[in-house]
Design a protein around this motif. Structure first.
Motif, mmCIF file in Angstrom:
data_model
loop_
_atom_site.group_PDB
_atom_site.id
_atom_site.type_symbol
_atom_site.label_atom_id
_atom_site.label_comp_id
_atom_site.label_asym_id
_atom_site.label_seq_id
_atom_site.Cartn_x
_atom_site.Cartn_y
_atom_site.Cartn_z
ATOM 1 N N CYS A 91 -11.319 7.701 3.635
ATOM 2 C CA CYS A 91 -10.354 7.464 3.017
ATOM 3 C C CYS A 91 -10.075 8.404 1.612
ATOM 4 O O CYS A 91 -8.949 8.914 1.681
ATOM 5 C CB CYS A 91 -10.003 5.966 2.592
ATOM 6 S SG CYS A 91 -8.564 5.586 1.605
ATOM 7 N N ILE B 267 -7.292 -0.987 -1.211
ATOM 8 C CA ILE B 267 -6.227 -0.186 -1.954
ATOM 9 C C ILE B 267 -6.616 0.229 -3.251
ATOM 10 O O ILE B 267 -6.694 1.337 -3.777
ATOM 11 C CB ILE B 267 -4.888 -0.725 -1.907
ATOM 12 C CG1 ILE B 267 -4.706 -0.704 -0.395
ATOM 13 C CG2 ILE B 267 -4.001 0.092 -2.561
ATOM 14 C CD1 ILE B 267 -3.099 -1.589 -0.193
ATOM 15 N N LYS C 249 0.651 -1.234 -0.102
ATOM 16 C CA LYS C 249 0.118 -0.027 0.007
ATOM 17 C C LYS C 249 0.800 1.371 0.071
ATOM 18 O O LYS C 249 0.228 2.217 -0.446
ATOM 19 C CB LYS C 249 -1.153 -0.010 1.042
ATOM 20 C CG LYS C 249 -0.385 0.370 2.466
ATOM 21 C CD LYS C 249 -1.397 0.537 3.664
ATOM 22 C CE LYS C 249 -0.959 1.009 4.971
ATOM 23 N NZ LYS C 249 -2.030 1.374 5.766
ATOM 24 N N TRP D 71 -10.552 2.364 -2.755
ATOM 25 C CA TRP D 71 -10.689 3.600 -1.970
ATOM 26 C C TRP D 71 -9.325 4.511 -2.287
ATOM 27 O O TRP D 71 -9.464 5.568 -2.255
ATOM 28 C CB TRP D 71 -11.054 3.305 -0.616
ATOM 29 C CG TRP D 71 -12.284 2.438 -0.366
ATOM 30 C CD1 TRP D 71 -12.401 1.030 -0.076
ATOM 31 C CD2 TRP D 71 -13.493 2.773 -0.869
ATOM 32 N NE1 TRP D 71 -13.476 0.603 -0.131
ATOM 33 C CE2 TRP D 71 -14.368 1.961 -0.683
ATOM 34 C CE3 TRP D 71 -13.950 4.033 -1.662
ATOM 35 C CZ2 TRP D 71 -15.687 1.710 -1.046
ATOM 36 C CZ3 TRP D 71 -15.478 3.890 -1.805
ATOM 37 C CH2 TRP D 71 -16.355 2.876 -1.581
ATOM 38 N N TYR D 72 -8.168 3.877 -2.246
ATOM 39 C CA TYR D 72 -6.851 4.515 -2.431
ATOM 40 C C TYR D 72 -6.898 5.156 -3.896
ATOM 41 O O TYR D 72 -6.644 6.464 -4.137
ATOM 42 C CB TYR D 72 -5.712 3.688 -2.325
ATOM 43 C CG TYR D 72 -5.035 3.667 -0.799
ATOM 44 C CD1 TYR D 72 -3.848 3.920 -0.728
ATOM 45 C CD2 TYR D 72 -5.838 3.162 0.204
ATOM 46 C CE1 TYR D 72 -3.199 3.903 0.738
ATOM 47 C CE2 TYR D 72 -5.313 3.610 1.484
ATOM 48 C CZ TYR D 72 -4.033 3.612 1.537
ATOM 49 O OH TYR D 72 -3.688 3.591 2.854
ATOM 50 N N TYR E 141 -0.830 9.362 3.065
ATOM 51 C CA TYR E 141 -1.801 8.695 3.911
ATOM 52 C C TYR E 141 -1.719 7.010 4.210
ATOM 53 O O TYR E 141 -2.138 6.907 5.437
ATOM 54 C CB TYR E 141 -3.136 8.726 3.125
ATOM 55 C CG TYR E 141 -4.367 8.093 3.735
ATOM 56 C CD1 TYR E 141 -4.980 9.020 4.780
ATOM 57 C CD2 TYR E 141 -5.024 7.104 3.448
ATOM 58 C CE1 TYR E 141 -6.031 8.427 5.399
ATOM 59 C CE2 TYR E 141 -5.970 6.401 3.903
ATOM 60 C CZ TYR E 141 -6.704 7.204 5.030
ATOM 61 O OH TYR E 141 -7.790 6.841 5.394
ATOM 62 N N ALA E 142 -0.828 6.403 3.590
ATOM 63 C CA ALA E 142 -0.568 5.137 4.224
ATOM 64 C C ALA E 142 0.189 4.816 5.473
ATOM 65 O O ALA E 142 0.009 3.966 6.103
ATOM 66 C CB ALA E 142 -0.001 4.343 3.061
ATOM 67 N N CYS F 199 -3.316 5.084 7.550
ATOM 68 C CA CYS F 199 -4.430 4.147 7.393
ATOM 69 C C CYS F 199 -4.044 2.795 8.023
ATOM 70 O O CYS F 199 -3.115 2.198 7.766
ATOM 71 C CB CYS F 199 -4.327 3.904 5.978
ATOM 72 S SG CYS F 199 -5.614 2.901 5.313
ATOM 73 N N PRO G 58 1.088 3.275 -4.463
ATOM 74 C CA PRO G 58 0.762 5.041 -4.564
ATOM 75 C C PRO G 58 2.040 5.506 -5.138
ATOM 76 O O PRO G 58 2.195 6.524 -5.850
ATOM 77 C CB PRO G 58 0.046 5.356 -3.663
ATOM 78 C CG PRO G 58 0.468 4.376 -2.646
ATOM 79 C CD PRO G 58 0.804 3.018 -3.229
ATOM 80 N N ILE H 133 -7.164 11.441 1.582
ATOM 81 C CA ILE H 133 -6.173 11.380 0.599
ATOM 82 C C ILE H 133 -6.390 12.802 -0.231
ATOM 83 O O ILE H 133 -5.332 13.547 -0.453
ATOM 84 C CB ILE H 133 -6.200 10.293 -0.495
ATOM 85 C CG1 ILE H 133 -5.901 8.963 0.305
ATOM 86 C CG2 ILE H 133 -5.572 10.624 -1.610
ATOM 87 C CD1 ILE H 133 -6.175 7.793 -0.551
ATOM 88 N N SER I 1 -1.316 9.749 -1.271
ATOM 89 C CA SER I 1 -1.647 8.349 -0.772
ATOM 90 C C SER I 1 -0.562 7.852 -0.076
ATOM 91 O O SER I 1 -1.065 6.903 0.829
ATOM 92 C CB SER I 1 -2.328 7.350 -2.150
ATOM 93 O OG SER I 1 -3.417 8.206 -2.563
ATOM 94 N N THR I 2 0.485 7.740 -0.584
ATOM 95 C CA THR I 2 1.695 7.451 0.013
ATOM 96 C C THR I 2 1.874 8.033 1.251
ATOM 97 O O THR I 2 2.205 7.354 2.270
ATOM 98 C CB THR I 2 3.056 7.642 -0.702
ATOM 99 O OG1 THR I 2 2.800 7.110 -1.961
ATOM 100 C CG2 THR I 2 4.142 7.033 -0.012
#
Length: 213
Positions: free
Chosen positions: A130, A188, A63, A191-192, A176-177, A180, A67, A134, A173-174
């Motif tokens: 999510c 992933i 994940k 929603w990602y 946010y990981a 998350c 991204p 992001i 997204s990176t």
């Protein structure tokens, strides 16, 4: 002044753009945007408390890496779309391949799971927030990448805006990981990716207005 004289005057003072100007400008943008997104994540969302334990699980790295790969390809697209007439090469195909790969993995995981577990794999606990989290984290990155492209010479403004948005969404997204708690491929892949598509769509819509010369 005649047109020919004006053209001659402009040509006399024109200087060539330095090699790699687009790449450098986008790197400057990310050097500002990524720390801003990290600060936003840490102050508003918070880093997940068990991140060191999570980092021992392969899905955590998937994940993060997925991204990141999207952001890297989008960087190449944004760089090329910042220059008139530059071809996109294999980058669109590579980008499509990344999305197809995560979707196929998600389908495989869902198909192998018990029926009672499938909903949890897809929705997790944070599906409703999510994509918007992001998008929030992508704001400083979006501003920075649009600024970078605006200072260059884009001609395909819708595509350039979309590339800027996808670069911002991928990098966000990176970031946010790190917050998350979800670690399933279906989550992933839906929603990602949804979170990445929001700034991409905004960039495509706003590109012709914000990036025009």
């Amino acid at each position: 002044m005649k047109t020919d004289e004006l053209i001659a005057m402009i040509a006399a003072v024109a200087v060539p753009v330095k090699t790699g100007a687009a790449s450098r400008r986008l790197r400057y943008a990310l050097a500002w945007g990524i720390p801003s997104a990290l600060l936003l994540m840490a102050t508003i969302l918070g880093v997940r408390p068990d991140i060191w334990q999570a980092a021992t699980i392969p899905m955590f790295w998937l994940k993060v890496l997925f991204p990141t790969a999207v952001a890297l390809v989008s960087f190449g697209l944004a760089q090329r779309l910042s220059r008139p007439g530059a071809g996109l090469g294999w980058l669109p195909a590579i980008l499509a391949g990344l999305f197809i790969a995560i979707w196929l993995l998600g389908v495989f995981v869902v198909a192998q799971a018990d029926v009672s577990k499938r909903s949890e794999l897809v929705f997790g606990e944070s599906w409703a927030t999510c994509p918007f989290s992001i998008t929030l984290l992508s704001v400083p990155l979006f501003v920075a990448t649009m600024w970078a492209i605006k200072g260059l010479a884009p001609t395909r403004l819708t595509l350039a805006g979309a590339a800027a948005g996808l670069l911002a969404g991928g990098a966000a997204s990176t970031v946010y990981a790190l917050h998350c708690p979800e670690m399933t491929a279906p989550f992933i892949g839906i929603w990602y990716v949804g979170g990445m598509m929001i700034p991409t769509a905004i960039g495509a819509i706003m590109g012709p207005r914000l990036l025009r010369w």
